[in-house]
Design a protein around this motif. Sequence first.
Motif, PDB file in Angstrom:
ATOM      1  N   ALA A 182      -1.959  12.788  -7.151  1.00  0.00           N
ATOM      2  CA  ALA A 182      -0.902  13.324  -8.084  1.00  0.00           C
ATOM      3  C   ALA A 182       0.047  14.305  -7.182  1.00  0.00           C
ATOM      4  CB  ALA A 182      -0.946  14.211  -9.124  1.00  0.00           C
ATOM      5  N   GLN A 183      -0.094  14.970  -6.146  1.00  0.00           N
ATOM      6  CA  GLN A 183       0.684  15.642  -5.269  1.00  0.00           C
ATOM      7  C   GLN A 183       1.165  14.809  -4.116  1.00  0.00           C
ATOM      8  OE1 GLN A 183      -1.376  19.019  -3.095  1.00  0.00           O
ATOM      9  NE2 GLN A 183      -0.290  18.949  -1.527  1.00  0.00           N
ATOM     10  N   ARG A 184       0.314  13.968  -3.813  1.00  0.00           N
ATOM     11  CA  ARG A 184       0.862  12.977  -2.787  1.00  0.00           C
ATOM     12  C   ARG A 184       1.882  11.986  -3.460  1.00  0.00           C
ATOM     13  NH1 ARG A 184      -2.315   9.052   1.337  1.00  0.00           N
ATOM     14  NH2 ARG A 184      -2.372  10.997   2.342  1.00  0.00           N
ATOM     15  N   ARG A 185       1.750  11.701  -4.577  1.00  0.00           N
ATOM     16  CA  ARG A 185       2.759  10.720  -5.325  1.00  0.00           C
ATOM     17  C   ARG A 185       3.959  11.400  -5.514  1.00  0.00           C
ATOM     18  NH1 ARG A 185      -0.156   9.530 -10.256  1.00  0.00           N
ATOM     19  NH2 ARG A 185      -1.347   7.725  -9.051  1.00  0.00           N
ATOM     20  N   ALA A 186       3.921  12.723  -6.131  1.00  0.00           N
ATOM     21  CA  ALA A 186       5.300  13.545  -6.194  1.00  0.00           C
ATOM     22  C   ALA A 186       5.967  13.907  -4.786  1.00  0.00           C
ATOM     23  CB  ALA A 186       4.841  15.014  -6.865  1.00  0.00           C
ATOM     24  N   THR A 215       1.035  -1.127   0.092  1.00  0.00           N
ATOM     25  CA  THR A 215       0.084  -0.003   0.110  1.00  0.00           C
ATOM     26  C   THR A 215       0.825   1.292   0.147  1.00  0.00           C
ATOM     27  OG1 THR A 215      -0.278   0.058   2.416  1.00  0.00           O
ATOM     28  CG2 THR A 215      -1.947  -1.203   1.198  1.00  0.00           C
ATOM     29  N   GLN A 216       1.872   1.292   0.595  1.00  0.00           N
ATOM     30  CA  GLN A 216       2.977   2.345   0.572  1.00  0.00           C
ATOM     31  C   GLN A 216       3.250   2.569  -0.691  1.00  0.00           C
ATOM     32  OE1 GLN A 216       3.307   4.527   3.298  1.00  0.00           O
ATOM     33  NE2 GLN A 216       1.592   3.323   4.101  1.00  0.00           N
ATOM     34  N   GLU A 219      11.408   9.965  -1.044  1.00  0.00           N
ATOM     35  CA  GLU A 219      12.014   8.348  -1.103  1.00  0.00           C
ATOM     36  C   GLU A 219      13.208   8.783  -1.840  1.00  0.00           C
ATOM     37  OE1 GLU A 219      11.242   4.094  -2.354  1.00  0.00           O
ATOM     38  OE2 GLU A 219      10.725   5.452  -4.018  1.00  0.00           O
ATOM     39  N   ALA A 220      13.412   9.646  -2.865  1.00  0.00           N
ATOM     40  CA  ALA A 220      14.532  10.011  -3.467  1.00  0.00           C
ATOM     41  C   ALA A 220      15.666  10.692  -2.483  1.00  0.00           C
ATOM     42  CB  ALA A 220      14.337  10.721  -4.731  1.00  0.00           C
ATOM     43  N   GLY A 279      15.770  10.516   0.635  1.00  0.00           N
ATOM     44  CA  GLY A 279      16.212   9.525   1.758  1.00  0.00           C
ATOM     45  C   GLY A 279      17.379   8.555   1.305  1.00  0.00           C
ATOM     46  N   GLY A 280      17.061   8.226  -0.273  1.00  0.00           N
ATOM     47  CA  GLY A 280      18.066   7.306  -0.762  1.00  0.00           C
ATOM     48  C   GLY A 280      19.502   7.882  -0.877  1.00  0.00           C
ATOM     49  N   LEU A 281      19.561   9.444  -0.894  1.00  0.00           N
ATOM     50  CA  LEU A 281      20.877   9.984  -1.014  1.00  0.00           C
ATOM     51  C   LEU A 281      21.533  10.284   0.179  1.00  0.00           C
ATOM     52  CD1 LEU A 281      19.693  12.734  -3.710  1.00  0.00           C
ATOM     53  CD2 LEU A 281      20.961  10.752  -4.253  1.00  0.00           C
ATOM     54  N   GLU A 282      20.901   9.908   1.325  1.00  0.00           N
ATOM     55  CA  GLU A 282      21.469  10.164   2.626  1.00  0.00           C
ATOM     56  C   GLU A 282      22.688   9.410   2.602  1.00  0.00           C
ATOM     57  OE1 GLU A 282      18.737  10.012   5.551  1.00  0.00           O
ATOM     58  OE2 GLU A 282      17.550  11.666   4.939  1.00  0.00           O
ATOM     59  N   LEU A 283      23.908   9.551   3.580  1.00  0.00           N
ATOM     60  CA  LEU A 283      24.810   9.032   3.774  1.00  0.00           C
ATOM     61  C   LEU A 283      25.021   8.408   5.261  1.00  0.00           C
ATOM     62  CD1 LEU A 283      27.716  10.600   1.752  1.00  0.00           C
ATOM     63  CD2 LEU A 283      26.396   8.429   0.847  1.00  0.00           C
TER      64      LEU A 283
END
Length: 744
Positions: free
Chosen positions: A727-731, A545-546, A737-738, A740-744
């Motif tokens: 659409a706003q929530r999806r963006a 669902t997420q 997520e993007a 968060g994926g860049l955090e080291l």
Amino acid sequence: MTIVAALLILVQLLGATGAGEGALGPARAHAAAAALAALEDTTRLEEQLSTFESHQIVDKAMNPLETYALLHETLGLLLDTALATLRHATAATTPSTSILAEAAGLSEQLSNLLFAQAKAPLFFWHGPKWMALSKLRHLVGSGEWHQELKELSGSAAPTPQQLLGGEGEGKGAESSSPVQGKVPAIAVAVDDVLCGAGRSCDLLAHLHWAVAAAEKAFPGNEPAVNLVLLGSSDDVLRGVGATLRAADVPRNVFVSLVLPEKLWQLESEDPNGAVMPAKEAEQFVATALKKLGRKAFDLVLLPYAAFKKQHWPGTRKLLESKSWTYGVYSDVPTAAVAKKLLLERTPKPVAWASPDDLLRPAPQDAVQEARAAGIACISVPRSNQGPLGLESLYYRRAGLLAESSSATAAQLRWAWKRGLAGTLRPWSSMQLATLGDEPAATATAILAAASDAVAQAQGDGAASKSVVETAIRGGVSVLKATKASQEPPSSLPEVEGARPSAPRLTTSALSGLSEQAATYKSNNYVIYRENFFDDETFAAIKAETQRLWRSNDLEVNCNLDGKNRLGGYILDHTRRDTSLYRLIYGNEPFRAWVSTVNGEGPMWPSDFPIELREYGRDSKGMQCHPDLQMYKIAKKDAEFAFTVDNDSRCNVTFFDASGKKHLVQTKANSMMMVRANAATHCVSTTEGGTRSILKFIYVGDYRKSNEFWYYTGNECGADNPNGMMIAQRRAERNRDEAQGGLEL
């Protein structure tokens, strides 16, 4: 049913035909091979449907919830093939009592789906697919039953005489020329599935092959070919138009257009009483002619809906005002229906085109009635990628499939033998071969007996005409006589390649089922259960669902406002092990729980999509209401609200059979089941929190109520508030997520 009881049924059938048990051996070996061939066919057809649907959605060729009309015919073939797999497997060898009970339950579901599909298209096939096809592969594609079938199928191939029994001189269909009036004896049918979206279907080569085949089969007649347009997309019409304008196109090409059933979904009338669909049909034909660059069609084929009582006045007025030569494109199950639909009609049709193959043949008595009235009959195979493996096996056993001919040629010969024009369904990989010779009487007798048995054209009381028919009808009888088990299974089928393991319920959810059923009844058919799915299944549901909130797999529900209720319908056009249709609709313990608690026979996943919905921080909830009846039988129509998460003060209120009010604060991993037209229930405001749920339906009868189709339309513009919020929530979720994926 015990194995002994199953054998008694076969003995009784053998006695009715005068065949001995030894004579049934070759037929059982054939049935085993046929079951395995049909099982492979189901995989091929499922992949074909999924690929086409996915292309339509990804290419944005049409609304994702409107593909059902294009899938209808192939989906019916898939269901017929799945049912034929079970019937042949049971005809070959009777499995253990527990496996037989599961097979009987699946047979009942498939039969119900086919019965409902004869009335109206299945809307969203993914729910039934996940349950039925996974179970079929579990039962027949693996384990002891599968091994027995493999061993039996390895026996020496039976001869036509062994399959027929007696002297091997069974009587097939009467041999007669299918040529009626101006309608050619051979057709080439093109559709949107394989001849659309820029795909080549080698149309010119097929037209030339068809003309050559007509010259060989009917020497002395002027060779001609009927080009039947089953598809009418821009791509198809452009391609057909270019082919017809080619310098080397055959001289005598007869062009027929099949009008889509959806034209007759409109119900309004104009002041003069002309039904609007007739006007839509007139415009449709004019548009198609313009795209093809033609002045007229040689034949316009109308669907069954055009002849319904509410539509016929407008249809008749249209036909009387136009110079169309018209025919009927429809299943006609009996001669009585043929008489009403085809013969007692003014103006009278000149042709009847019917979906027709080994698994659902056009009834011979209906063909004879039509031909006697001067109506040309056209066989249109449902498989648009050539005959199935099961059909090819039968053609080979019957002696119709030689090295120099193809299964397609055998299919044509069988149609002609029964007095129908034959049809090619072109596809890019087709290898056109020689036509082959006129079939022997034994060949058509085997095919007639097999089709009677598999399609149950003769009813339970009819005498079998051959050993192969005895065997198959014996398998059908065994399945019908076996009581399907509704108990939660002790072992679960694993979906091929799927991770995690098969979805399950908690032990507490499955405890005290008789008490749960009593509570459900006293509550006026509503029940609430916490701690429902096991940890692994619930974790997978929550993660999916997420993902859906970030994904384009969530189709906006145009009827929601985005504030009080936010959400959309869940698509399933890409196969994912995490699919909610697998986790909920492919969940056998859950299906057994629903069936047992509802207490009205077996229940199955519906053909309506699962909906993901959120009651947001400013939601005012939902007013009190009983659930709408979407399917024909209210007591076999159950709606569910599964709470994925809830950090709000949102409550669900319902009133039981005595009128007493109940208030529930739904927790994560809780399930609420409510029968249609039963308990009145309400949803309160969220008071600053949020509550996410999944809504879906299980049914015990797939036939639709009158209200069903009003809830299938889902067209909304860019300014739809729910669409804008999704659409706003999806963006936002994808951005988070993007980052968060860049955090080291």
